[in-house]
Design a protein around this motif. Sequence first.
Motif, short mmCIF file in Angstrom:
data_model
loop_
_atom_site.label_atom_id
_atom_site.label_comp_id
_atom_site.label_asym_id
_atom_site.label_seq_id
_atom_site.Cartn_x
_atom_site.Cartn_y
_atom_site.Cartn_z
N ASP B 265 1.08 -1.19 -0.03
CA ASP B 265 -0.13 -0.15 0.16
C ASP B 265 0.88 1.26 -0.13
O ASP B 265 0.37 2.17 0.36
CB ASP B 265 -1.10 -0.03 1.14
CG ASP B 265 -0.45 -0.41 2.52
OD1 ASP B 265 0.87 -0.76 2.64
OD2 ASP B 265 -1.28 -0.36 3.37
N GLY B 266 2.08 1.21 -0.38
CA GLY B 266 2.77 2.36 -0.78
C GLY B 266 3.55 2.95 0.12
O GLY B 266 4.16 4.02 0.11
N ARG B 267 3.92 2.12 1.48
CA ARG B 267 4.68 2.96 2.46
C ARG B 267 6.32 2.45 1.96
O ARG B 267 6.67 1.43 2.05
CB ARG B 267 4.31 2.33 4.07
CG ARG B 267 3.34 3.18 4.79
CD ARG B 267 3.94 4.20 5.18
NE ARG B 267 4.91 4.08 6.29
CZ ARG B 267 4.53 3.56 7.67
NH1 ARG B 267 3.12 3.42 8.10
NH2 ARG B 267 5.44 3.26 8.55
N PHE B 515 7.45 -2.78 13.34
CA PHE B 515 8.23 -1.62 12.90
C PHE B 515 7.67 -0.38 12.09
O PHE B 515 7.71 0.73 12.20
CB PHE B 515 9.73 -1.95 12.81
CG PHE B 515 10.49 -2.59 13.58
CD1 PHE B 515 10.31 -2.44 14.99
CD2 PHE B 515 11.25 -3.58 13.40
CE1 PHE B 515 10.97 -3.09 16.04
CE2 PHE B 515 12.18 -4.26 14.27
CZ PHE B 515 11.89 -4.13 15.53
N LEU B 516 7.10 -0.80 11.05
CA LEU B 516 6.51 0.04 10.04
C LEU B 516 5.31 0.54 10.70
O LEU B 516 5.22 1.97 10.36
CB LEU B 516 6.21 -0.89 8.87
CG LEU B 516 7.00 -1.13 7.69
CD1 LEU B 516 6.74 -2.44 6.88
CD2 LEU B 516 7.55 0.12 6.92
N ARG B 517 4.49 -0.13 11.49
CA ARG B 517 3.26 0.51 12.12
C ARG B 517 3.79 1.78 13.16
O ARG B 517 3.22 2.52 13.21
CB ARG B 517 2.61 -0.49 12.64
CG ARG B 517 1.72 -1.53 11.73
CD ARG B 517 0.85 -2.22 12.50
NE ARG B 517 0.32 -3.07 11.42
CZ ARG B 517 -0.97 -2.93 10.49
NH1 ARG B 517 -1.28 -1.31 10.51
NH2 ARG B 517 -1.21 -3.86 9.83
N SER B 539 5.96 -7.44 0.71
CA SER B 539 4.71 -8.33 0.84
C SER B 539 3.72 -7.81 1.75
O SER B 539 2.70 -8.56 2.10
CB SER B 539 5.11 -9.68 1.39
OG SER B 539 5.81 -9.60 2.77
N LEU B 540 3.92 -6.70 2.67
CA LEU B 540 3.08 -6.34 3.70
C LEU B 540 2.08 -5.17 3.29
O LEU B 540 2.46 -4.61 2.24
CB LEU B 540 4.04 -5.64 4.91
CG LEU B 540 4.78 -6.63 5.44
CD1 LEU B 540 5.91 -5.86 6.66
CD2 LEU B 540 3.88 -7.81 6.32
N ARG B 541 0.99 -5.25 3.87
CA ARG B 541 0.05 -4.18 3.84
C ARG B 541 -0.24 -3.32 5.10
O ARG B 541 -0.37 -4.15 6.22
CB ARG B 541 -1.21 -4.64 3.18
CG ARG B 541 -2.24 -3.76 2.76
CD ARG B 541 -3.34 -4.47 2.25
NE ARG B 541 -3.13 -5.25 0.95
CZ ARG B 541 -3.19 -4.56 -0.11
NH1 ARG B 541 -3.31 -3.22 -0.31
NH2 ARG B 541 -2.91 -5.28 -1.39
N ILE B 542 -0.06 -2.19 5.28
CA ILE B 542 0.21 -1.55 6.57
C ILE B 542 -0.96 -0.87 7.02
O ILE B 542 -1.56 -0.75 8.18
CB ILE B 542 1.22 -0.39 6.59
CG1 ILE B 542 2.63 -1.25 6.40
CG2 ILE B 542 1.23 0.39 7.78
CD1 ILE B 542 2.90 -2.14 7.66
N GLU B 543 -1.66 0.06 5.99
CA GLU B 543 -2.87 0.75 6.15
C GLU B 543 -4.11 -0.27 6.86
O GLU B 543 -4.57 -1.20 6.46
CB GLU B 543 -3.27 1.76 5.22
CG GLU B 543 -2.26 2.65 4.73
CD GLU B 543 -1.69 3.53 5.85
OE1 GLU B 543 -2.54 3.63 6.69
OE2 GLU B 543 -0.25 3.72 5.76
#
Lengths: 86, 543
Positions: B265-267, B515-517, B539-543
Amino acid sequence: MKTFTYTIQDEIGIHARPAGNLVKLIKGFESAVTIEKEGKPPVSGTALMKLMGLGVKCGDTVKFSVDGADEEAAAAAIVDFMQANL
Amino acid sequence: MNVFHGKGVYGAVAIGRASVFSRQSTEVRRIRITDPAYELSRIESAKAQALEELSAIHEKALREVGEANAEIFGIHMMMLEDDDYNDSIRSIIETQSVNAEYAVAVTSDNFAEMFAAMEDAYMQARAADVRDISNRLIACLTGGTEAAAQGTDKRIVCADDLAPSETVSLDKERVLAFVTAAGSANSHTAILARNMNIPAVIGVGQAFLEQLSDGVLLIVDGHTGDVYVDPDEETQQRMEQKMAEDARKKQLLQELRGKDNVTLDGRHIHIFANISGVDSIGAVLANDAGGIGLFRSEFLYLESEDYPTEEEQFTAYRKVLERMAGRKVIVRTLDIGADKQIGYFGLDKEDNPALGFRAIRICLTRPELFRTQLRALYRASAYGDLGIMFPMITSESEVQQCLAMCKQVQNELQADGLPFDPDTELGIMIETPAAAVISDRLAPLVDFFSVGTNDLTQYTLACDRQNPRLEPFVDTHHEAILRLIEMAAQNAHKNGAWIGICGELAADVTLTETFLRMGIDELSVSPPFVLPLREQVRSLRIE
C-alpha cells in the motif's frame, strides 16, 4: 652538540609506529642522535627496538642530544616531528 | 564421523579435503664454526630474503585487508633492519664462533624478553613480533620455504593457530576454508578470514588436530561453527542441501536488486547495511543496500596494533564515503569496553563490564581520543553524505558534551582551512532504557535516533549478553522493549528527527510489520539480510 628536552603530550607515548617514523627521520641526517629517558641509559636515535624498549609514556620527559655537521637542521626536524606527533 | 564445535566467523558451508598446516621446526642447534665471515654473509642474504618476503606479505595485506591491518608487516621490516638487533647477531657469531641460526635465536630471546618484561601490555605483545621476524630469518637461513597448503587442488587448511603473516601468505585461490584449534573471534586470524571472505571455524580445540591427517574429508559449517571429520552419507547430503539452499536463496534474492523498499500500500522504508570495515562495502553494494546505517568504527581500533591516527581514520572514512557515492553513511563513534577489549587502551578489568567504562564514557573521559576521531570524521564529511552517531547515551548532558566537541572540531577545521560539511547529521544510539525514557528531551538535540536492540534488550531485561545460561530468559520480542522503541519513535517524530533500528532485531522479519506501524524510518542490517528484508517489506500491507 645541541641538546633539548621534550615532554610527551600524546596519550599513548612512543609506541611502535611513532618510534619507527622517528628512527626513519633521524636516519636521514648525518648527526648522531641519542635519546634519554630519566633513570635509563641513553639509546641511539636509530635503534628502533631500544627506543620502543624505553617505554616512553605520556608525561615523560625525554632528552635529545644531536651531534654532527647538520645538527641544527636535525634538531629542528626532530622538534617539529615531536610537536606534530607526540 | 567426528563432530567438533568452534566459533564460525564467516557464514558459509565448505566441503573438501584437509590440509594440515605444518610449520618448519624452529629448533636451533648451537654449532661451532671456524669461518665467521661466512656466517655473516649467510645472515646478509637471509635478511635480504626475509625482507623481500615481508615486503610481498605487506603488499598482499594492503590489497586484501587494508592499511590498518597491513601496517604490522611494515613495522616487522623495520625491526628486522634494526641496528641493535643486527649488531647483537653479528657480535654473537664473532665472539662465540657459532652458527648464524643460533645467533639469531639467542638475539630473539634477548629482545623478546626485554619487551615481555615491560609494564605496558601493548609493549609486552611486541615480544611476539620479535619472535615472528626471528623465526622467518631462521627459516631463510635453513633454506626452508614457507609452509603453505600443499597440492594444487582447493583444500581446507587446518592448524593449531595461524599468525597474521601466515594467514595473509596463504594462497586464497587454494583455500576453501580455515579451521583452527585455538584462537578467538577477535583474533587476527578471525578478522582476516572474515575480510578475505573465507569460511572459517576457530577454537575447535586441540583434539581436532590429534588424529587429523592430510586428505581427510571435512565439512565446515561456518553458520553453526560445526566441523565434521569424515562425514557420513547422511551428513554430506544434508550439508550439500544447505549449500544448494544458500545458492538458491542468493539467486532468488538477486531478482530483488534495484527494487524499492515499499509495502503493497505504498509505505517506503530505508534499508541500510551494518558494516565493520572498509572491506565489507563490496557486500553492501552487492546486496543493494540504500546506505550504511551502522559503520562500527571500533574495528579500526581493534584491527590496529596501536591507536589509529587521524590520517588513517580519515583515509578509511573517506574511502567508505567515496565508494558509497552519495548514499548515506552513518558512523558510530568508538564503542569499546564490555565484550570488546583492546590491549593498548590499558583499560582496567571490571567485575561488571556491560555496566562499565565503555563507549561514549571512554570518549568523554579521554577527549583527545574523541577529538582525533571527530576530526577525521568531519574531514571525511566533505566526500559524501555522512552521519555521526554516539553510542551508550544515558543523559542530555552527555549529548551536549558530544555536540560541544563537534562544534570545537568544526571551528578547528575552519581555522585550519580544511573542508568539511557543517550539516553533517548527528544522532545518538537508543540502547539504554534511560535514553528511551527521556527520548522527548534528547530528540530536540539531534537529527536522528538509531535503536541498538542488542544492548537495549540486555539492559531492559537485565540479561547479560555474554552469559549463555540466560538464553531462556531473553525474550527479544518482550513488550517492554517494543514499548521503549515505540516511545522513542514518537518522540523523534514529534521533534522533527528520524529514527532507525540497527540492532539484530531489525533483521527479524516477524517484526517488520510492527516496526513499519511504529513509523520506523530506517532498518539497518548485515548485508546478507538486506534483500530478505526487502522481500518482506514488499509483501506487507500497513494501512
